[in-house]
Design an enzyme around this catalytic site. Structure first.
Site, mmCIF file in Angstrom:
data_model
loop_
_atom_site.group_PDB
_atom_site.id
_atom_site.type_symbol
_atom_site.label_atom_id
_atom_site.label_comp_id
_atom_site.label_asym_id
_atom_site.label_seq_id
_atom_site.Cartn_x
_atom_site.Cartn_y
_atom_site.Cartn_z
ATOM 1 N N LYS A 72 -4.366 4.636 -8.915
ATOM 2 C CA LYS A 72 -2.963 4.821 -8.556
ATOM 3 C C LYS A 72 -2.069 3.742 -9.161
ATOM 4 C CE LYS A 72 -3.097 8.559 -5.973
ATOM 5 N NZ LYS A 72 -2.930 8.675 -4.531
ATOM 6 N N ARG B 25 -11.728 9.455 -2.025
ATOM 7 C CA ARG B 25 -11.491 10.358 -3.166
ATOM 8 C C ARG B 25 -11.311 9.513 -4.429
ATOM 9 N NH1 ARG B 25 -7.077 12.934 -5.730
ATOM 10 N NH2 ARG B 25 -7.492 15.124 -6.287
#
Length: 281
Positions: free
Chosen positions: A224, A258
């Site tokens: 991210k 995840r």
């Protein structure tokens, strides 16, 4: 917890491998797609390596939800995802998760053998609640402020933890009212979805407070932007930072991680699990 025909003990963390069959996902867009269709040999090879590395879930996404992503048609998303779900179910004994907000895809994926609906829009799209209820599958409800095309323009909160928790509790109530029992639900705070760096850090630091909701917590921190901001590294150089963030998340209650980087994350989960178990020795 039952995921279709499969059962997993969520008292210990599990790894969810990301399989994006999209042309424009932020980190791996286009790697498994050509001329608008999944390249099945590549999909199966990547899935096989993830399963061999210990992935308990394979999360298939056909719509990019990166910041600024454009919407696609429901049919286009189904054409990308359903062949992959079918192929994975024929070959691997893991839970195949479908990363979608598309009600038609939810229904079709359940018929094709999917074991989990992973919805970044928390069943707020037309028909999604009804499709999820009819599927009989567990659903992961994620928090997102705004929508993918605008969510990172100027995210703002008075209290990010309280507001994320409040939203998730409202969606849980909506699910239960629609006939989806709470034992079929999971939650995801939505790192990077309508949140700036400080919002994301606060969520990670105080993730344990979301355990009060009483449902399993899934987190998606892999590659991210927040990790790039902290380290100065590009998407595929953020593996170590992603592991560090995931370990912090597990320490604060996350049970599904995840990730794009299943091999190294699997090792991190094993080490975390061994140390956690040693507390009781």
């Amino acid at each position: 917890m039952y995921f279709g025909s499969k059962s997993l003990d969520l008292s210990n963390p599990h790894v969810m491998g990301i399989l994006n069959v999209t042309p424009d996902s932020f980190s791996d867009g286009g790697e498994l797609l050509a001329s608008g269709k999944p390249v099945m040999d590549k999909v199966i090879d990547r899935a096989a390596s993830m399963v061999a590395a210990g992935a308990a879930f394979l999360d298939v996404g056909g719509e990019s939800t990166r910041p600024g992503a454009a919407a696609i048609s429901a049919q286009e998303e189904m054409d990308r995802v359903l062949p992959v779900v079918s192929a994975l179910n024929q070959r691997f004994d893991v839970v195949v998760s479908v990363d979608t907000s598309n009600a038609a895809l939810m229904a079709a994926a359940a018929e094709t053998g999917a074991g989990l609906i992973n919805d970044v829009r928390a069943l707020m799209q037309p028909g999604a609640l009804e499709a999820a209820r009819a599927s009989g599958l567990p659903v992961c409800l994620m928090h997102m402020q705004g929508n993918p095309s605008t969510m990172q323009s100027a995210p703002s909160y008075c209290n990010v933890i309280a507001e994320v928790r409040g939203f998730l509790e409202q969606r849980i109530k909506a699910c239960v009212a629609a006939g989806i029992v709470s034992s079929r639900l999971l939650i995801d705070p939505g790192f990077g979805f309508g949140k700036n760096l400080q919002h994301n850090l606060a969520l990670l630091a105080r993730l344990a407070e979301l355990q009060a909701v009483g449902l399993p917590i899934l987190v998606g921190l892999s590659r991210k932007r927040m990790l790039g901001t902290l380290t100065g590294k590009s998407e595929k150089q953020r593996e170590a930072a992603g592991i560090a963030a995931a370990v912090l998340a597990m320490q604060n209650g996350a049970v599904i991680i995840r990730t794009h980087d299943v091999d190294s994350m699997g090792d991190a989960v094993k080490v975390w699990g061994a140390v956690h178990a040693a507390k009781n020795v």
